[in-house]
Design an enzyme around this catalytic site. Structure first.
Site, PDB file in Angstrom:
ATOM      1  N   SER A 189     -16.392 -35.215  32.303  1.00 48.93           N
ATOM      2  CA  SER A 189     -17.049 -34.674  31.127  1.00 48.93           C
ATOM      3  C   SER A 189     -16.417 -33.361  30.663  1.00 48.93           C
ATOM      4  O   SER A 189     -15.219 -33.309  30.400  1.00 48.93           O
ATOM      5  CB  SER A 189     -18.546 -34.540  31.423  1.00 48.93           C
ATOM      6  OG  SER A 189     -19.280 -34.264  30.267  1.00 48.93           O
ATOM      7  N   ASP A 245     -22.303 -44.375  26.656  1.00 48.02           N
ATOM      8  CA  ASP A 245     -22.415 -42.968  27.052  1.00 48.02           C
ATOM      9  C   ASP A 245     -23.277 -42.242  26.011  1.00 48.02           C
ATOM     10  O   ASP A 245     -22.928 -42.214  24.835  1.00 48.02           O
ATOM     11  CB  ASP A 245     -21.027 -42.337  27.125  1.00 48.02           C
ATOM     12  CG  ASP A 245     -21.018 -40.966  27.762  1.00 48.02           C
ATOM     13  OD1 ASP A 245     -21.953 -40.181  27.502  1.00 48.02           O
ATOM     14  OD2 ASP A 245     -20.068 -40.674  28.508  1.00 48.02           O
ATOM     15  N   HIS A 259     -23.174 -41.948  31.354  1.00 42.03           N
ATOM     16  CA  HIS A 259     -22.280 -40.785  31.469  1.00 42.03           C
ATOM     17  C   HIS A 259     -21.768 -40.617  32.906  1.00 42.03           C
ATOM     18  O   HIS A 259     -21.370 -39.529  33.307  1.00 42.03           O
ATOM     19  CB  HIS A 259     -23.016 -39.527  30.999  1.00 42.03           C
ATOM     20  CG  HIS A 259     -22.130 -38.374  30.696  1.00 42.03           C
ATOM     21  ND1 HIS A 259     -21.090 -38.424  29.791  1.00 42.03           N
ATOM     22  CD2 HIS A 259     -22.128 -37.101  31.194  1.00 42.03           C
ATOM     23  CE1 HIS A 259     -20.482 -37.241  29.757  1.00 42.03           C
ATOM     24  NE2 HIS A 259     -21.093 -36.429  30.595  1.00 42.03           N
TER      25      HIS A 259
END
Length: 189
Positions: free
Chosen positions: A70, A137, A164
């Site tokens: 991320s 996501d 995610h």
């Protein structure tokens, strides 16, 4: 022996998700693994995160594998764009990566705007490049990850319904990542 660095993202820590599990897998086959700790991941500041990376990544050479998740992807790419200076690294794994503002997380805009990524240099710096993304996501839309994957000329891996890639999405382990990473580590001289 390879050294694997796992780099977490926003609102996460080194003990979250699949990070400890992956560290255990890497060490079980005889390689080193460090999980980077970012100060105040709930209120990320790029300058501080870059400093954390510089302090904790001991060397950048052909035995290094970077695995980032991320916001950690963007922080890593920005840090490496400055730090590598021609060095070659073994592999890069970007998980739910992105390199532009996220409509769902406007609080990260200032961080994102501060990062400068030299994609041309980075493409040449890694022998192997992978990007994992999910079709559902909730934070990083798949097209954002795909765009980064193209920019990095990475092998892209879609994991269906992975969200995610967090523990709440069922990711306390990450076998799809381990499948790719273990092949590289086992074939490495």
């Amino acid at each position: 022996m390879k050294t694997v660095y796992i780099i977490h993202g926003y609102n996460a820590s080194s003990n979250d998700y699949w990070f400890p599990w992956l560290k255990q897998q890497v060490e079980a086959i005889g390689h080193q693994c460090e999980i980077i700790h970012f100060d105040d991941s709930q209120h990320p500041e790029y300058g501080l995160w870059k400093h954390n990376l510089a302090e904790q990544i001991q060397s950048l050479n052909e035995n290094v594998v970077i695995i980032a998740h991320s916001l950690g992807c963007l922080a890593s790419l920005g840090f490496l764009s400055e730090a590598l200076q021609g060095s070659k690294l073994f592999a890069l794994f970007l998980i739910a990566g992105f390199n532009r503002r996220l409509p769902t997380l406007p609080e990260l805009n200032q961080f994102i705007d501060q990062v400068s990524v030299n994609d041309a240099s980075l493409r040449l710096s890694f022998e192997h490049r992978f990007l994992f993304f999910s079709n559902n996501d909730p934070f990083v839309p798949a097209p954002f990850s795909i765009q980064l994957g193209h920019l990095m000329n990475a092998q892209m891996v879609e994991v269906k319904n992975a969200g995610h890639f967090m523990a709440s999405d069922g990711f306390s382990e990450f076998p799809q990542l381990w499948d790719k990473l273990s092949v590289l580590l086992k074939s490495a001289p």
